[in-house]
Write an enzyme that holds these catalytic residues in place. Structure first.
Site, PDB file in Angstrom:
ATOM      1  N   CYS A  84       0.660  -1.264  -0.077  1.00 14.85           N
ATOM      2  CA  CYS A  84      -0.266   0.108   0.031  1.00 14.85           C
ATOM      3  C   CYS A  84       0.940   1.373   0.132  1.00 14.85           C
ATOM      4  O   CYS A  84       1.856   1.155   0.655  1.00 14.85           O
ATOM      5  CB  CYS A  84      -1.007  -0.133   1.042  1.00 14.85           C
ATOM      6  SG  CYS A  84      -2.087   1.410   1.331  1.00 14.85           S
ATOM      7  N   GLU A 128      -8.564  -1.014  -3.382  1.00 16.07           N
ATOM      8  CA  GLU A 128      -9.007   0.002  -3.324  1.00 16.07           C
ATOM      9  C   GLU A 128     -10.323   0.476  -2.741  1.00 16.07           C
ATOM     10  O   GLU A 128     -10.630   1.658  -2.358  1.00 16.07           O
ATOM     11  CB  GLU A 128      -8.813   0.723  -4.786  1.00 16.07           C
ATOM     12  CG  GLU A 128      -7.425   0.664  -5.427  1.00 16.07           C
ATOM     13  CD  GLU A 128      -6.372   1.206  -4.579  1.00 16.07           C
ATOM     14  OE1 GLU A 128      -6.518   2.292  -3.838  1.00 16.07           O
ATOM     15  OE2 GLU A 128      -5.075   0.651  -4.708  1.00 16.07           O
TER      16      GLU A 128
HETATM   17 ZN   LIG Z   1      -3.708   1.041  -0.164  1.00 18.88          ZN
END
Ligand SMILES: [Zn+2]
Ligand SMILES: [Zn+2]
Length: 178
Positions: A84, A128
């Site tokens: 991430c 997402e």
């Molecule tokens: Zn992320």
């Protein structure tokens, strides 16, 4: 536009679910997100609006952006190692669906993603959309973590008081069957 935006790294901010956005505004945000994602300088897989501090339900991944995406069908289980932008250098093995069907306001028909055709994209869209619901990959982690050990997200809190908390606000609404 060549600037690399500042990415939000504060998990407490990222845990706030995004608000539904009006389509025209969503398209503007989505085009901007997609430009960042596609930029050679960034080489990113995906980006959610709240990672830029925009608390709206828009995300981009690979070659598309999604305005107000909702998962309407899901099945199958897979395990996938994810990263991430908000938590650099952390690889996390997470549990995801192998097949999901979504709607988004900027697409007329439903979109279908499957691990069989593109595992990366299938995991990415779930990652997402999770962001938009205020969920980070640390809440989907599949490794056994001791409840008193430090949370993987780097918050310096115990896992049970952070992403593994039973009082997590997202527990009932989004963490359901997975
Ligand atoms: Zn992320
Ligand atoms: Zn945490």
């Amino acid at each position: 536009m060549n600037l690399v935006p500042t990415i939000i790294t504060d998990i407490n901010v990222l845990k706030i679910p995004c608000e539904t956005v009006e389509l025209n505004e969503g398209i503007k945000i989505g085009e901007q997100l997609l430009e960042y994602v596609k930029s050679d300088k960034n080489n990113w897989a995906g980006l959610a609006a709240n990672q830029l501090g925009i608390n709206k339900r828009v995300c981009a991944m690979l070659d598309i952006y999604l305005v107000n995406p909702e998962i309407i069908d899901k099945k199958g289980t897979m395990y996938y190692t994810e990263q991430c932008l908000s938590f650099p250098k952390k690889d996390v093995l997470v549990k995801r669906y192998t097949d999901i069907t979504i709607t988004a306001d900027n697409f007329e028909s439903e979109l279908y993603f499957s691990a069989e055709s593109n595992m990366f994209k299938c995991a990415c869209v779930q990652h997402e959309i999770d962001h938009l619901n205020g969920i980070t990959m640390f809440e989907r982690v599949n490794t056994k973590i001791k409840r008193n050990s430090p949370c993987l997200c780097g918050s310096n809190k115990k896992y049970k008081k952070c992403c593994g908390g039973s009082n997590n606000v997202h527990d009932t609404k989004y963490k359901d069957e997975i």
